[in-house]
Design a protein around this motif. Structure first.
Motif, PDB file in Angstrom:
ATOM      1  N   LEU A 188       0.808  -1.214   0.000  1.00  0.00           N
ATOM      2  CA  LEU A 188       0.000   0.000   0.000  1.00  0.00           C
ATOM      3  C   LEU A 188       0.844   1.268   0.000  1.00  0.00           C
ATOM      4  O   LEU A 188       0.413   2.296  -0.523  1.00  0.00           O
ATOM      5  CB  LEU A 188      -0.954   0.002   1.203  1.00  0.00           C
ATOM      6  CG  LEU A 188      -2.164  -0.931   1.070  1.00  0.00           C
ATOM      7  CD1 LEU A 188      -2.914  -1.028   2.401  1.00  0.00           C
ATOM      8  CD2 LEU A 188      -3.100  -0.466  -0.038  1.00  0.00           C
ATOM      9  N   VAL A 189       2.048   1.198   0.528  1.00  0.00           N
ATOM     10  CA  VAL A 189       2.928   2.371   0.498  1.00  0.00           C
ATOM     11  C   VAL A 189       3.310   2.687  -0.945  1.00  0.00           C
ATOM     12  O   VAL A 189       3.233   3.846  -1.388  1.00  0.00           O
ATOM     13  CB  VAL A 189       4.177   2.136   1.356  1.00  0.00           C
ATOM     14  CG1 VAL A 189       5.143   3.316   1.233  1.00  0.00           C
ATOM     15  CG2 VAL A 189       3.789   1.926   2.826  1.00  0.00           C
ATOM     16  N   GLY A 190       3.710   1.672  -1.698  1.00  0.00           N
ATOM     17  CA  GLY A 190       4.041   1.878  -3.103  1.00  0.00           C
ATOM     18  C   GLY A 190       2.839   2.289  -3.929  1.00  0.00           C
ATOM     19  O   GLY A 190       2.949   3.144  -4.827  1.00  0.00           O
ATOM     20  N   PHE A 191       1.695   1.707  -3.634  1.00  0.00           N
ATOM     21  CA  PHE A 191       0.461   2.056  -4.326  1.00  0.00           C
ATOM     22  C   PHE A 191       0.111   3.519  -4.076  1.00  0.00           C
ATOM     23  O   PHE A 191      -0.265   4.259  -5.005  1.00  0.00           O
ATOM     24  CB  PHE A 191      -0.665   1.139  -3.848  1.00  0.00           C
ATOM     25  CG  PHE A 191      -1.997   1.357  -4.506  1.00  0.00           C
ATOM     26  CD1 PHE A 191      -2.140   1.290  -5.880  1.00  0.00           C
ATOM     27  CD2 PHE A 191      -3.121   1.613  -3.733  1.00  0.00           C
ATOM     28  CE1 PHE A 191      -3.381   1.474  -6.492  1.00  0.00           C
ATOM     29  CE2 PHE A 191      -4.359   1.800  -4.327  1.00  0.00           C
ATOM     30  CZ  PHE A 191      -4.488   1.728  -5.703  1.00  0.00           C
ATOM     31  N   ALA A 192       0.259   3.955  -2.837  1.00  0.00           N
ATOM     32  CA  ALA A 192      -0.019   5.355  -2.494  1.00  0.00           C
ATOM     33  C   ALA A 192       0.916   6.292  -3.241  1.00  0.00           C
ATOM     34  O   ALA A 192       0.501   7.370  -3.697  1.00  0.00           O
ATOM     35  CB  ALA A 192       0.110   5.565  -0.988  1.00  0.00           C
ATOM     36  N   ALA A 219      -0.254   9.217  -5.740  1.00  0.00           N
ATOM     37  CA  ALA A 219       0.165  10.606  -5.534  1.00  0.00           C
ATOM     38  C   ALA A 219       0.816  11.162  -6.800  1.00  0.00           C
ATOM     39  O   ALA A 219       0.595  12.321  -7.165  1.00  0.00           O
ATOM     40  CB  ALA A 219       1.129  10.690  -4.351  1.00  0.00           C
ATOM     41  N   ALA A 220       1.602  10.332  -7.474  1.00  0.00           N
ATOM     42  CA  ALA A 220       2.222  10.769  -8.729  1.00  0.00           C
ATOM     43  C   ALA A 220       1.158  11.066  -9.780  1.00  0.00           C
ATOM     44  O   ALA A 220       1.243  12.049 -10.519  1.00  0.00           O
ATOM     45  CB  ALA A 220       3.194   9.703  -9.231  1.00  0.00           C
ATOM     46  N   THR A 257      -0.578  14.461  -9.270  1.00  0.00           N
ATOM     47  CA  THR A 257       0.166  15.647  -9.707  1.00  0.00           C
ATOM     48  C   THR A 257       0.048  15.869 -11.209  1.00  0.00           C
ATOM     49  O   THR A 257       0.347  16.966 -11.695  1.00  0.00           O
ATOM     50  CB  THR A 257       1.660  15.538  -9.344  1.00  0.00           C
ATOM     51  OG1 THR A 257       2.266  14.478 -10.102  1.00  0.00           O
ATOM     52  CG2 THR A 257       1.843  15.287  -7.861  1.00  0.00           C
ATOM     53  N   ARG A 258      -0.398  14.844 -11.939  1.00  0.00           N
ATOM     54  CA  ARG A 258      -0.472  14.947 -13.390  1.00  0.00           C
ATOM     55  C   ARG A 258      -1.906  15.058 -13.901  1.00  0.00           C
ATOM     56  O   ARG A 258      -2.133  15.163 -15.110  1.00  0.00           O
ATOM     57  CB  ARG A 258       0.221  13.733 -14.012  1.00  0.00           C
ATOM     58  CG  ARG A 258       1.711  13.758 -13.737  1.00  0.00           C
ATOM     59  CD  ARG A 258       2.357  12.399 -13.729  1.00  0.00           C
ATOM     60  NE  ARG A 258       2.439  11.818 -15.056  1.00  0.00           N
ATOM     61  CZ  ARG A 258       3.009  10.639 -15.310  1.00  0.00           C
ATOM     62  NH1 ARG A 258       3.542   9.947 -14.315  1.00  0.00           N
ATOM     63  NH2 ARG A 258       3.046  10.173 -16.531  1.00  0.00           N
ATOM     64  N   ALA A 259      -2.864  15.038 -12.989  1.00  0.00           N
ATOM     65  CA  ALA A 259      -4.264  15.176 -13.394  1.00  0.00           C
ATOM     66  C   ALA A 259      -4.507  16.556 -13.974  1.00  0.00           C
ATOM     67  O   ALA A 259      -3.909  17.545 -13.527  1.00  0.00           O
ATOM     68  CB  ALA A 259      -5.177  14.936 -12.194  1.00  0.00           C
ATOM     69  N   SER A 275      -5.430  12.038  -5.020  1.00  0.00           N
ATOM     70  CA  SER A 275      -4.687  12.355  -3.797  1.00  0.00           C
ATOM     71  C   SER A 275      -5.410  11.821  -2.565  1.00  0.00           C
ATOM     72  O   SER A 275      -4.778  11.353  -1.612  1.00  0.00           O
ATOM     73  CB  SER A 275      -4.461  13.863  -3.670  1.00  0.00           C
ATOM     74  OG  SER A 275      -5.692  14.563  -3.612  1.00  0.00           O
ATOM     75  N   GLY A 276      -6.753  11.856  -2.600  1.00  0.00           N
ATOM     76  CA  GLY A 276      -7.521  11.280  -1.497  1.00  0.00           C
ATOM     77  C   GLY A 276      -7.334   9.779  -1.409  1.00  0.00           C
ATOM     78  O   GLY A 276      -7.232   9.217  -0.310  1.00  0.00           O
TER      79      GLY A 276
END
Length: 236
Positions: free
Chosen positions: A57-61, A65-66, A69-71, A81-82
């Motif tokens: 889940l850390v990698g998935f998050a 998040a990446a 930033t590109r949306a 981000s939520g």
């Protein structure tokens, strides 16, 4: 569980699901999920899975998040981000849960190695976030949402939502209306982005969705076998 409207039957998501339909069925029928369904899943196997899932889940998050930033609009950025924040909150909840439920100390948890499949899956998502365009990243992220909802709702239907089921809390997490709504939002976002993409990008999206779904199967399988590094015997 209320009925949510489905995205278009001719959109990218419908195509991607049809392309991976046999693999989706294999995930549902995997021995891990079969044992989870009938409540016979070994507690140590489930604990191993939970530890790996928290790390995943850390990698998935980070991938979410990446993507945020590109949306190209605020609504999509807020959703992504939520979802990233939600994945990290869930990671913390899982950590606290297996400390309490399984009696594992922080030292014991740290002593459980990250499985090859867990590392491969998170590495794939991180690499996709760094090297692929936004539509492809979204397609790679989607299976984690969608496959878990599919597995959770299938198990819920098979068990009838039995209150005494030993893994009822896990099942309800991925079969409830709130999670279904998040999955629907993710699917609609991917369909919308795919609709404006060129054919080459859509093919890369399909390849990313397929590869991430393959990693979903590998993740379940690695938990079932309590996958370890075969090279560990050669290291001191």
């Amino acid at each position: 569980m209320s009925k949510l409207p489905a995205p278009p039957a001719d959109g990218f998501c419908a195509q991607a699901w049809a392309h991976t339909a046999d693999l989706q069925q294999a995930i549902v029928e995997h021995p891990f999920n079969a044992a989870l369904t009938d409540g016979t899943l070994d507690r140590e196997v489930f604990a191993f899975y939970i530890v790996q899932d928290a790390r995943y889940l850390v990698g998935f998050a980070q991938a979410l998040a990446a993507a945020a930033t590109r949306a190209d609009n605020a609504e999509d950025a807020a959703f992504l981000s939520g979802a990233a924040q939600g994945a990290l909150v869930e990671e913390r909840r899982l950590h606290a849960g297996y400390v309490a439920e399984f009696g594992l100390s922080d030292e014991e948890i740290a002593g459980i190695g990250t499985s090859p499949s867990c590392l491969a899956y998170t590495s794939y998502l991180r690499a996709t976030a760094l090297t692929e365009p936004y539509p492809v990243l979204l397609a790679a992220i989607l299976p984690c949402f969608w496959v878990y909802q599919h597995v959770g709702t299938t198990i819920l239907e098979a068990t009838g939502g039995a209150d005494e089921h030993p893994y009822r809390a896990w099942i309800q997490t991925y079969a409830d209306d709130e999670f279904a709504a998040a999955v629907l939002t993710a699917r609609e976002l991917v369909d919308r982005v795919a609709a404006s993409a060129d054919d080459e990008t859509r093919q890369r999206m399909l390849a990313a969705f397929t590869r991430a779904t393959e990693y979903e199967w590998l993740f379940w399988n690695s938990a079932w076998t309590k996958e370890a590094w075969p090279t560990a015997q050669y290291l001191r």
